[in-house]
Design a protein around this motif. Structure first.
Motif, short mmCIF file in Angstrom:
data_model
loop_
_atom_site.label_atom_id
_atom_site.label_comp_id
_atom_site.label_asym_id
_atom_site.label_seq_id
_atom_site.Cartn_x
_atom_site.Cartn_y
_atom_site.Cartn_z
N GLU A 87 0.83 -1.20 0.00
CA GLU A 87 0.00 0.00 0.00
C GLU A 87 0.87 1.25 0.00
O GLU A 87 0.61 2.21 -0.73
CB GLU A 87 -0.92 0.00 1.23
CG GLU A 87 -1.93 -1.11 1.24
CD GLU A 87 -2.65 -1.23 2.57
OE1 GLU A 87 -3.84 -1.58 2.55
OE2 GLU A 87 -2.04 -0.99 3.64
N ALA A 88 1.89 1.25 0.85
CA ALA A 88 2.80 2.38 0.93
C ALA A 88 3.47 2.61 -0.43
O ALA A 88 3.54 3.75 -0.91
CB ALA A 88 3.86 2.15 2.01
N TRP A 89 3.92 1.55 -1.06
CA TRP A 89 4.59 1.69 -2.36
C TRP A 89 3.63 2.22 -3.42
O TRP A 89 4.01 3.06 -4.24
CB TRP A 89 5.21 0.37 -2.79
CG TRP A 89 5.93 0.48 -4.11
CD1 TRP A 89 5.65 -0.18 -5.26
CD2 TRP A 89 7.04 1.32 -4.40
NE1 TRP A 89 6.52 0.21 -6.25
CE2 TRP A 89 7.38 1.13 -5.75
CE3 TRP A 89 7.79 2.25 -3.65
CZ2 TRP A 89 8.44 1.80 -6.36
CZ3 TRP A 89 8.84 2.92 -4.27
CH2 TRP A 89 9.15 2.69 -5.62
N ALA A 90 2.39 1.77 -3.40
CA ALA A 90 1.40 2.26 -4.36
C ALA A 90 1.21 3.77 -4.21
O ALA A 90 1.11 4.49 -5.22
CB ALA A 90 0.07 1.53 -4.19
N LEU A 91 1.19 4.27 -2.98
CA LEU A 91 1.05 5.71 -2.75
C LEU A 91 2.29 6.47 -3.19
O LEU A 91 2.19 7.57 -3.75
CB LEU A 91 0.75 5.98 -1.27
CG LEU A 91 -0.61 5.52 -0.78
CD1 LEU A 91 -0.71 5.64 0.73
CD2 LEU A 91 -1.72 6.31 -1.46
N VAL A 92 3.45 5.91 -2.94
CA VAL A 92 4.70 6.55 -3.36
C VAL A 92 4.77 6.60 -4.88
O VAL A 92 5.07 7.64 -5.47
CB VAL A 92 5.92 5.83 -2.76
CG1 VAL A 92 7.22 6.33 -3.37
CG2 VAL A 92 5.94 5.99 -1.25
N GLU A 93 4.46 5.48 -5.52
CA GLU A 93 4.48 5.44 -6.99
C GLU A 93 3.49 6.42 -7.61
O GLU A 93 3.76 6.98 -8.67
CB GLU A 93 4.16 4.02 -7.49
CG GLU A 93 5.33 3.09 -7.48
CD GLU A 93 5.02 1.84 -8.28
OE1 GLU A 93 4.01 1.17 -7.98
OE2 GLU A 93 5.78 1.55 -9.21
N ALA A 94 2.36 6.61 -6.96
CA ALA A 94 1.33 7.53 -7.46
C ALA A 94 1.70 8.99 -7.20
O ALA A 94 0.99 9.89 -7.64
CB ALA A 94 -0.02 7.20 -6.83
N GLY A 95 2.79 9.22 -6.47
CA GLY A 95 3.21 10.57 -6.16
C GLY A 95 2.42 11.23 -5.05
O GLY A 95 2.49 12.43 -4.85
N VAL A 96 1.69 10.42 -4.30
CA VAL A 96 0.83 10.93 -3.23
C VAL A 96 1.57 11.05 -1.91
O VAL A 96 1.24 11.90 -1.08
CB VAL A 96 -0.40 9.99 -3.06
CG1 VAL A 96 -1.23 10.34 -1.85
CG2 VAL A 96 -1.23 10.00 -4.32
N ALA A 97 2.58 10.21 -1.70
CA ALA A 97 3.26 10.15 -0.40
C ALA A 97 4.77 10.23 -0.56
O ALA A 97 5.33 9.78 -1.56
CB ALA A 97 2.89 8.85 0.32
N ALA A 98 5.41 10.75 0.48
CA ALA A 98 6.86 10.73 0.60
C ALA A 98 7.23 9.54 1.48
O ALA A 98 6.67 9.37 2.57
CB ALA A 98 7.36 12.02 1.23
#
Length: 162
Positions: free
Chosen positions: A42-53
């Motif tokens: 889940e964390a990686w999906a958010l990082v890949e989407a540019g949503v999270a650092a």
């Protein structure tokens, strides 16, 4: 006493808002003192989407010798061989991650130090800080080794070693 967090079943929801809501709900159910927790995928999906650092809170030595996620930021929660709490952690986190309202996912070896860092960040006013459950290497197995019981690497997510 916080409730246990049950393992995630996959496939993942793709929508970042859904992932964030799931992480927040999981933290609420477990009565955690920070906004949310996510599984590595889940964390990686958010990082890949540019949503999270993605911020790695392990020591410099751990990152170098055990491996790290390419492109991740680094703000050590503890430093040195004595693992003394980094007195500049919150200031460095705010500066490197882009502010207290940015979605930030914190990663450590097993998810314990990143949980402590998430708690401190939330208490300091970070509104969207999430702990990465399982961490980079996962929990200890029956032989006191890491790497076979969850974690970023076991889940096949990107990582590299210096």
């Amino acid at each position: 006493m916080p409730h246990a967090i049950s393992p995630q079943t996959f496939p993942l929801p793709i929508n970042p808002d859904t992932l964030l809501a799931s992480g927040r709900e999981r933290a609420q159910r477990a009565e955690l003192p920070y906004p949310g927790c996510l599984y590595p995928q889940e964390a990686w999906a958010l990082v890949e989407a540019g949503v999270a650092a993605l911020v790695d809170v392990r020591t410099v030595e751990e990152r170098k010798f055990v491996g790290h996620v390419p492109g991740s930021l680094h703000v050590a929660w503890q430093t040195g061989t004595a693992l003394i709490k980094n007195p500049r952690f919150l200031r460095e986190l705010e500066n490197k991650a882009g502010g207290k309202d940015r979605v930030i996912v914190l990663l450590c070896r097993s998810g314990k130090r990143s949980a402590a860092a998430a708690e401190a960040a939330a208490a300091a006013g970070f509104t969207q800080v999430f702990n990465v459950l399982e961490g980079f290497e996962g929990e200890l197995d029956t032989q006191q080794r890491r790497g076979d019981l969850g974690g970023w690497r076991l889940r096949g997510l990107p990582w590299q070693q210096d």
